[in-house]
Design a protein around this motif. Structure first.
Motif, PDB file in Angstrom:
ATOM      1  N   ASP A   1       2.563 -18.876  23.773  1.00  0.00           N
ATOM      2  CA  ASP A   1       2.050 -19.390  25.044  1.00  0.00           C
ATOM      3  C   ASP A   1       3.170 -20.001  25.887  1.00  0.00           C
ATOM      4  O   ASP A   1       3.190 -19.869  27.113  1.00  0.00           O
ATOM      5  CB  ASP A   1       0.934 -20.410  24.796  1.00  0.00           C
ATOM      6  CG  ASP A   1      -0.370 -19.751  24.391  1.00  0.00           C
ATOM      7  OD1 ASP A   1      -0.704 -18.697  24.970  1.00  0.00           O
ATOM      8  OD2 ASP A   1      -1.061 -20.273  23.508  1.00  0.00           O
ATOM      9  N   ARG A   2       4.098 -20.671  25.239  1.00  0.00           N
ATOM     10  CA  ARG A   2       5.236 -21.224  25.972  1.00  0.00           C
ATOM     11  C   ARG A   2       6.128 -20.112  26.515  1.00  0.00           C
ATOM     12  O   ARG A   2       6.629 -20.180  27.638  1.00  0.00           O
ATOM     13  CB  ARG A   2       6.034 -22.153  25.061  1.00  0.00           C
ATOM     14  CG  ARG A   2       5.390 -23.532  24.902  1.00  0.00           C
ATOM     15  CD  ARG A   2       6.173 -24.416  23.949  1.00  0.00           C
ATOM     16  NE  ARG A   2       5.689 -25.800  24.018  1.00  0.00           N
ATOM     17  CZ  ARG A   2       5.997 -26.733  23.133  1.00  0.00           C
ATOM     18  NH1 ARG A   2       6.776 -26.430  22.093  1.00  0.00           N
ATOM     19  NH2 ARG A   2       5.524 -27.965  23.261  1.00  0.00           N
ATOM     20  N   GLU A   3       6.304 -19.071  25.708  1.00  0.00           N
ATOM     21  CA  GLU A   3       7.172 -17.961  26.108  1.00  0.00           C
ATOM     22  C   GLU A   3       6.620 -17.226  27.333  1.00  0.00           C
ATOM     23  O   GLU A   3       7.374 -16.844  28.235  1.00  0.00           O
ATOM     24  CB  GLU A   3       7.332 -16.989  24.939  1.00  0.00           C
ATOM     25  CG  GLU A   3       8.234 -15.800  25.245  1.00  0.00           C
ATOM     26  CD  GLU A   3       8.338 -14.835  24.073  1.00  0.00           C
ATOM     27  OE1 GLU A   3       8.829 -13.724  24.293  1.00  0.00           O
ATOM     28  OE2 GLU A   3       7.933 -15.206  22.950  1.00  0.00           O
ATOM     29  N   ILE A   4       5.302 -17.053  27.379  1.00  0.00           N
ATOM     30  CA  ILE A   4       4.704 -16.296  28.482  1.00  0.00           C
ATOM     31  C   ILE A   4       4.222 -17.193  29.623  1.00  0.00           C
ATOM     32  O   ILE A   4       3.693 -16.717  30.623  1.00  0.00           O
ATOM     33  CB  ILE A   4       3.528 -15.416  27.994  1.00  0.00           C
ATOM     34  CG1 ILE A   4       2.371 -16.272  27.453  1.00  0.00           C
ATOM     35  CG2 ILE A   4       4.014 -14.429  26.933  1.00  0.00           C
ATOM     36  CD1 ILE A   4       1.140 -15.463  27.039  1.00  0.00           C
ATOM     37  N   GLY A   5       4.390 -18.511  29.456  1.00  0.00           N
ATOM     38  CA  GLY A   5       3.996 -19.437  30.520  1.00  0.00           C
ATOM     39  C   GLY A   5       2.511 -19.646  30.655  1.00  0.00           C
ATOM     40  O   GLY A   5       2.008 -19.906  31.750  1.00  0.00           O
ATOM     41  N   ASN A   6       1.785 -19.546  29.551  1.00  0.00           N
ATOM     42  CA  ASN A   6       0.332 -19.749  29.561  1.00  0.00           C
ATOM     43  C   ASN A   6       0.050 -21.232  29.300  1.00  0.00           C
ATOM     44  O   ASN A   6      -0.061 -21.671  28.152  1.00  0.00           O
ATOM     45  CB  ASN A   6      -0.337 -18.879  28.502  1.00  0.00           C
ATOM     46  CG  ASN A   6      -1.848 -19.065  28.452  1.00  0.00           C
ATOM     47  OD1 ASN A   6      -2.449 -19.630  29.363  1.00  0.00           O
ATOM     48  ND2 ASN A   6      -2.459 -18.594  27.378  1.00  0.00           N
TER      49      ASN A   6
ATOM     50  N   THR B   1      -0.917  -3.251  20.823  1.00  0.00           N
ATOM     51  CA  THR B   1      -0.976  -3.095  22.278  1.00  0.00           C
ATOM     52  C   THR B   1       0.064  -3.951  23.000  1.00  0.00           C
ATOM     53  O   THR B   1       0.395  -3.685  24.153  1.00  0.00           O
ATOM     54  CB  THR B   1      -2.377  -3.467  22.810  1.00  0.00           C
ATOM     55  OG1 THR B   1      -2.640  -4.856  22.534  1.00  0.00           O
ATOM     56  CG2 THR B   1      -3.457  -2.610  22.153  1.00  0.00           C
ATOM     57  N   GLY B   2       0.545  -5.019  22.330  1.00  0.00           N
ATOM     58  CA  GLY B   2       1.552  -5.866  22.952  1.00  0.00           C
ATOM     59  C   GLY B   2       1.001  -6.893  23.915  1.00  0.00           C
ATOM     60  O   GLY B   2       1.749  -7.470  24.703  1.00  0.00           O
ATOM     61  N   ASN B   3      -0.308  -7.142  23.860  1.00  0.00           N
ATOM     62  CA  ASN B   3      -0.929  -8.147  24.730  1.00  0.00           C
ATOM     63  C   ASN B   3      -0.664  -9.532  24.128  1.00  0.00           C
ATOM     64  O   ASN B   3      -1.376  -9.981  23.235  1.00  0.00           O
ATOM     65  CB  ASN B   3      -2.430  -7.885  24.852  1.00  0.00           C
ATOM     66  CG  ASN B   3      -3.102  -8.800  25.855  1.00  0.00           C
ATOM     67  OD1 ASN B   3      -2.647  -9.905  26.126  1.00  0.00           O
ATOM     68  ND2 ASN B   3      -4.207  -8.336  26.420  1.00  0.00           N
ATOM     69  N   MET B   4       0.377 -10.200  24.638  1.00  0.00           N
ATOM     70  CA  MET B   4       0.819 -11.447  24.029  1.00  0.00           C
ATOM     71  C   MET B   4      -0.170 -12.595  24.240  1.00  0.00           C
ATOM     72  O   MET B   4      -0.341 -13.440  23.363  1.00  0.00           O
ATOM     73  CB  MET B   4       2.198 -11.836  24.578  1.00  0.00           C
ATOM     74  CG  MET B   4       3.277 -10.807  24.282  1.00  0.00           C
ATOM     75  SD  MET B   4       3.443 -10.477  22.500  1.00  0.00           S
ATOM     76  CE  MET B   4       4.250 -11.980  21.947  1.00  0.00           C
ATOM     77  N   LYS B   5      -0.826 -12.622  25.391  1.00  0.00           N
ATOM     78  CA  LYS B   5      -1.810 -13.670  25.642  1.00  0.00           C
ATOM     79  C   LYS B   5      -2.976 -13.558  24.660  1.00  0.00           C
ATOM     80  O   LYS B   5      -3.439 -14.555  24.095  1.00  0.00           O
ATOM     81  CB  LYS B   5      -2.312 -13.607  27.080  1.00  0.00           C
ATOM     82  CG  LYS B   5      -3.248 -14.739  27.451  1.00  0.00           C
ATOM     83  CD  LYS B   5      -3.624 -14.685  28.924  1.00  0.00           C
ATOM     84  CE  LYS B   5      -4.536 -15.856  29.298  1.00  0.00           C
ATOM     85  NZ  LYS B   5      -4.895 -15.815  30.742  1.00  0.00           N
TER      86      LYS B   5
END
Length: 203
Positions: free
Chosen positions: A95-100, A58-62
């Motif tokens: 998490d770093r890549e997506i800013g979480n 699905t590509g849901n990175m979080k």
């Protein structure tokens, strides 16, 4: 926990019939956590791996980072520390890549505790201090309390009993205020161990 597992399995079946990928992933994740609660880590890993395979599609990175973190915790519980660290590192990168920020804090804390378990208290303290800094920046008071308690453990492992006591006391005060009993109980026990090592048996 067993009743919860039954309800989660029912929810998973309904989500699968509706072909709702987001709900399927959530139920797989919650089932993994539920099995982890009762100590069945191989079963927990089975569900986390199913969830990871699904979010990869699905590509849901979080959600992917969360699955990786959960897999890391299950592997750590089985004593498979290198595999655990690999999963934590992958979660941290995402998490770093997506800013979480919260996910980053959790990953740093998990990796820090692995280093503490393996005797590298200095590395553990560095990572746990970073986690604490992030949780303060996002006003996550509960996370801050847990970070402080983990820092207490790391300083205790480093032989700095005085600082360990300070961190444990700060953590317990925050967790008591937040009504978080599980972590509070853990850190009270740890604090008792520190006092015992200092031969302050009454304390």
């Amino acid at each position: 926990p067993f009743e919860r597992i039954e309800w989660l399995n029912l929810g998973l079946l309904i989500a699968q019939k509706k072909n709702s990928e987001d709900h399927i992933e959530r139920f797989l994740n919650h089932l993994g956590l539920a099995y982890g609660t009762i100590g069945d880590y191989p079963k927990a890993i089975e569900y986390f791996e199913q969830g990871l395979a699904l979010v990869a599609e699905t590509g849901n990175m979080k959600a992917k980072a969360a699955c990786l973190g959960n897999l890391g915790q299950a592997k750590a519980s089985l004593g498979q520390l290198q595999e655990a660290q690999d999963y934590y590192e992958q979660a941290l990168a995402i998490d770093r890549e997506i800013g979480n920020a919260k996910g980053e804090s959790n990953a740093l804390s998990n990796i820090g505790m692995l280093y503490a378990e393996q005797g590298d208290a200095k590395k553990a303290i560095t990572l746990l201090e970073k986690a604490l800094e992030i949780d303060k920046s996002i006003d996550d008071v509960l996370g801050e309390g847990r970070d402080l308690g983990n820092l207490g453990l790391a300083h205790s492992r480093a032989g700095d009993k005085s600082r360990a006591i300070q961190y444990y006391q700060q953590a317990i005060a925050i967790l008591d205020k937040m009504g978080e009993l599980r972590s509070q109980g853990q850190f009270l026990g740890n604090l008792g161990n520190v006092y015992y090592s200092l031969e302050k048996t009454e304390k």
